[in-house]
Design an enzyme around this catalytic site. Sequence first.
Site, PDB file in Angstrom:
ATOM      1  N   LYS A 228       0.825  -1.073   0.049  1.00 51.67           N
ATOM      2  CA  LYS A 228      -0.113  -0.019  -0.046  1.00 51.67           C
ATOM      3  C   LYS A 228       0.682   1.173   0.118  1.00 51.67           C
ATOM      4  O   LYS A 228       1.649   1.401   0.958  1.00 51.67           O
ATOM      5  CB  LYS A 228      -1.071   0.075   1.202  1.00 51.67           C
TER       6      LYS A 228
ATOM      7  N   LYS B 135      -2.023  -1.600  -3.819  1.00 52.84           N
ATOM      8  CA  LYS B 135      -2.880  -0.511  -3.792  1.00 52.84           C
ATOM      9  C   LYS B 135      -2.230   0.877  -3.943  1.00 52.84           C
ATOM     10  O   LYS B 135      -1.449   1.038  -3.108  1.00 52.84           O
ATOM     11  CB  LYS B 135      -3.775  -0.564  -2.382  1.00 52.84           C
TER      12      LYS B 135
HETATM   13  C1  PBG Z   1      -7.260   3.832   5.827  1.00 54.45           C
HETATM   14  C2  PBG Z   1      -7.698   3.398   4.188  1.00 54.45           C
HETATM   15  C3  PBG Z   1      -7.430   4.299   3.078  1.00 54.45           C
HETATM   16  C4  PBG Z   1      -8.136   3.636   2.151  1.00 54.45           C
HETATM   17  C5  PBG Z   1      -8.557   2.575   2.311  1.00 54.45           C
HETATM   18  N1  PBG Z   1      -8.049   2.389   3.620  1.00 54.45           N
HETATM   19  C6  PBG Z   1      -6.829   5.710   3.152  1.00 54.45           C
HETATM   20  C7  PBG Z   1      -5.488   5.953   3.593  1.00 54.45           C
HETATM   21  O1  PBG Z   1      -4.780   5.155   3.777  1.00 54.45           O
HETATM   22  O2  PBG Z   1      -5.173   7.056   3.827  1.00 54.45           O
HETATM   23  C8  PBG Z   1      -8.073   4.335   0.491  1.00 54.45           C
HETATM   24  C9  PBG Z   1      -9.115   3.906  -0.186  1.00 54.45           C
HETATM   25  C10 PBG Z   1      -9.378   4.871  -1.295  1.00 54.45           C
HETATM   26  O3  PBG Z   1      -8.821   5.964  -1.639  1.00 54.45           O
HETATM   27  O4  PBG Z   1     -10.483   4.524  -2.187  1.00 54.45           O
HETATM   28  N2  PBG Z   1      -6.662   2.784   6.444  1.00 54.45           N
END
Ligand code: PBG
Length: 333
Positions: A202, A255
């Site tokens: 991520k 992601k």
């Molecule tokens: C938070 C989380 C995020 C997303 C999914 N879980 C945001 C982040 O990490 O700041 C993002 C999903 C999206 O942008 O569609 N843990």
Amino acid sequence: MNEFTLDLNQRPRRNRKSATVRALVRETEISVKDFVYPVFIMEGENKEEPIPSMPGMTRKTVDVLFKEIEECVALGVKAIAPFPSIAEEKKDHKGSESYNPNGLVPTCVRAIKEKFPDVVVMTDVALDPFNIDGHDGIVAENGEILNDETVDVLCKMAVCHAKAGADFVCPSDMMDGRIGAIRSALDAAGFTNTSIMAYSAKYASAFYGPFRDALDSAPKAGDKKTYQMDPANRREAIREVALDINEGADIVMVKPACYYLDVLREVADFSEVPVAAYQVSGEYAMLCAAAENGWLDRNRVILESLMGIKRAGAKMIWTYFAKEAAKLLQGES
Ligand code: PBG
């Protein structure tokens, strides 16, 4: 043909000469069975609020979500990932509300599993919606994001979701060692059948902006670069994936999706567990905005973006387009 002969009779277009031939030779198919649909939930009854940066998506109370799940099931979208919008007064510095058994997420999970036992529910495990500081982990006074203290809370959160009936818990926080710790905590509590979908690679991406608008969960100070990955790094993704598989992840995720297809392909080639990709809020917002302006053909770019993600090696795709793509696929067949 070898490298010394030039074969002038090669005509690849023969394999594209009709829709039926193209279908026969098509290498990748996308299916409604691949989709996970992320939804935004909030407390209360009979309320639904639009999310301006994600046209068509709303925050909704669980009763309203039920109507949408009925629609999803009818379309064949059977995996749902609820993300909670938590009232400011329930937030603290330790994210305590995240493991309240009567909190929004467990309540929602129990309700879904009771009414729709076949729907697979995948819950987010991270502190950002519950934490005053808007970080996925606990923030120390000096601003440091505390790893091991956070992992303890994540374990409680995961067990709380498992008790409520979650099929998958999905740690999206990027703390070190959390998959192994959560696996042990689940097993110790008797939840050996609860799966873990790890957000393994991520990235610290600007494409999460609309999601943070939706949940009002942006960090109050600093950024997420000490725990989410540097967008510049590809090999590091393999390291993260390897660790998570080793620690017990059932599925690993890359992601965002579309700007990270090289990472996705590499992870898919490497991973012995199924790979998910998340077409995140910013990817959704961009396509919606261009389509609204008449600059892109909405239906075609939805399917093409999902096809690209599948072709790059994702088995499953988290996408806000899940319902719309399901309808488009029905129309195609
Ligand atoms: C938070 C989380 C995020 C997303 C999914 N879980 C945001 C982040 O990490 O700041 C993002 C999903 C999206 O942008 O569609 N843990």
